[in-house]
Design a protein around this motif. Structure first.
Motif, PDB file in Angstrom:
ATOM      1  N   ALA A 142      -5.825   0.702 -12.625  1.00  0.00           N
ATOM      2  CA  ALA A 142      -6.494   0.061 -11.611  1.00  0.00           C
ATOM      3  C   ALA A 142      -6.940  -1.735 -12.149  1.00  0.00           C
ATOM      4  N   THR A 143      -6.764  -2.395 -11.472  1.00  0.00           N
ATOM      5  CA  THR A 143      -7.613  -3.709 -11.739  1.00  0.00           C
ATOM      6  C   THR A 143      -8.573  -4.104 -10.580  1.00  0.00           C
ATOM      7  N   GLN A 144      -8.626  -3.103  -9.523  1.00  0.00           N
ATOM      8  CA  GLN A 144      -9.503  -3.415  -8.302  1.00  0.00           C
ATOM      9  C   GLN A 144      -9.958  -1.957  -7.717  1.00  0.00           C
ATOM     10  N   VAL A 145     -11.021  -1.585  -7.511  1.00  0.00           N
ATOM     11  CA  VAL A 145     -11.375  -0.428  -6.745  1.00  0.00           C
ATOM     12  C   VAL A 145     -12.238  -0.835  -5.636  1.00  0.00           C
ATOM     13  N   LEU A 146     -11.827  -0.500  -4.295  1.00  0.00           N
ATOM     14  CA  LEU A 146     -12.400  -0.751  -3.165  1.00  0.00           C
ATOM     15  C   LEU A 146     -13.000   0.565  -2.410  1.00  0.00           C
TER      16      LEU A 146
ATOM     17  N   PHE B  54       0.882  -1.058  -0.056  1.00  0.00           N
ATOM     18  CA  PHE B  54       0.043   0.127  -0.025  1.00  0.00           C
ATOM     19  C   PHE B  54       0.857   1.156   0.003  1.00  0.00           C
ATOM     20  N   PHE B  55       0.619   2.270  -0.946  1.00  0.00           N
ATOM     21  CA  PHE B  55       1.275   3.588  -0.988  1.00  0.00           C
ATOM     22  C   PHE B  55       0.251   4.534  -0.950  1.00  0.00           C
TER      23      PHE B  55
ATOM     24  N   ALA C  99       7.357  -2.354 -11.653  1.00  0.00           N
ATOM     25  CA  ALA C  99       7.153  -3.472 -12.160  1.00  0.00           C
ATOM     26  C   ALA C  99       6.051  -4.276 -11.451  1.00  0.00           C
ATOM     27  N   GLU C 100       5.805  -3.905 -10.278  1.00  0.00           N
ATOM     28  CA  GLU C 100       4.782  -5.021  -9.617  1.00  0.00           C
ATOM     29  C   GLU C 100       3.507  -4.146  -9.103  1.00  0.00           C
ATOM     30  N   ALA C 101       2.566  -4.973  -8.614  1.00  0.00           N
ATOM     31  CA  ALA C 101       1.502  -4.419  -8.590  1.00  0.00           C
ATOM     32  C   ALA C 101       1.355  -3.988  -7.166  1.00  0.00           C
ATOM     33  N   PHE C 102       0.608  -2.565  -6.845  1.00  0.00           N
ATOM     34  CA  PHE C 102       0.380  -2.296  -5.401  1.00  0.00           C
ATOM     35  C   PHE C 102      -0.738  -1.506  -5.567  1.00  0.00           C
TER      36      PHE C 102
ATOM     37  N   GLY D 143      -3.557  -2.131  -8.683  1.00  0.00           N
ATOM     38  CA  GLY D 143      -2.920  -1.935 -10.009  1.00  0.00           C
ATOM     39  C   GLY D 143      -1.537  -1.852 -10.271  1.00  0.00           C
ATOM     40  N   ARG D 144      -1.471  -1.216 -11.295  1.00  0.00           N
ATOM     41  CA  ARG D 144       0.133  -0.969 -11.633  1.00  0.00           C
ATOM     42  C   ARG D 144       0.284   0.613 -12.213  1.00  0.00           C
TER      43      ARG D 144
END
Length: 152
Positions: A116-120, A36-37, A50-53, A106-107
């Motif tokens: 984003a791949t997911q939104v919460l 998480f950032f 290069a990573e998802a966060f 996402g990335r």
């Protein structure tokens, strides 16, 4: 083979199997770990490229733009010091609103925007993930905002 040697071989095989199982579990945990950032950390380039966060903060008022297909949405996540443009394709949670807390997974793209791949969305008025609340508080205390490099 003597009984003593057989016992040593069985214990050795058991330890090897236990070590292999522990290695597989740790590898699975590492590949599913998502950090998480805050938007300020993204602007400071303290995030993995290069990573998802995950990014957490508030949906900036007036920033939500819906695409003509009905599924594509662009908005800005802010911690009140920095802004990160986000694009998402999919159904948004019912509680997704401007000015409310959100965490997106996402990335980061090369242009500085976030795919984003997911939104919460937060589930009530009193709850915000501890990481997001701490990031917002830290951003409020910072002396001056840094310039944003990528505008939507």
């Amino acid at each position: 083979m003597k009984p003593r040697h057989r016992r040593i071989a069985i214990v050795g095989a058991g330890l090897a199997a236990l070590g292999l199982a522990a290695l597989l579990v740790l590898n699975a945990l590492q590949s599913n770990l998502v950090f998480f950032f805050s938007p300020s950390q993204v602007a400071a380039k303290a995030v993995p490229r290069a990573e998802a966060f995950r990014i957490g903060g508030l949906v900036e008022a007036g920033s939500v733009q819906r695409g003509s297909d009905g599924l594509t949405v662009r908005f800005v996540v802010t911690d009140l010091a920095q802004r990160v443009p986000v694009s998402y394709s999919g159904l948004l949670p019912d509680l997704f609103r401007e000015g409310k807390g959100v965490v997106v997974a996402g990335r980061l793209l090369a242009d500085g925007s976030f795919q984003a791949t997911q939104v919460l969305a937060k589930h009530d008025e009193n709850y915000m993930p501890p990481e997001a609340a701490a990031a917002l508080e830290q951003a409020r205390k910072s002396p001056a905002p840094l310039p944003m490099e990528a505008q939507p």
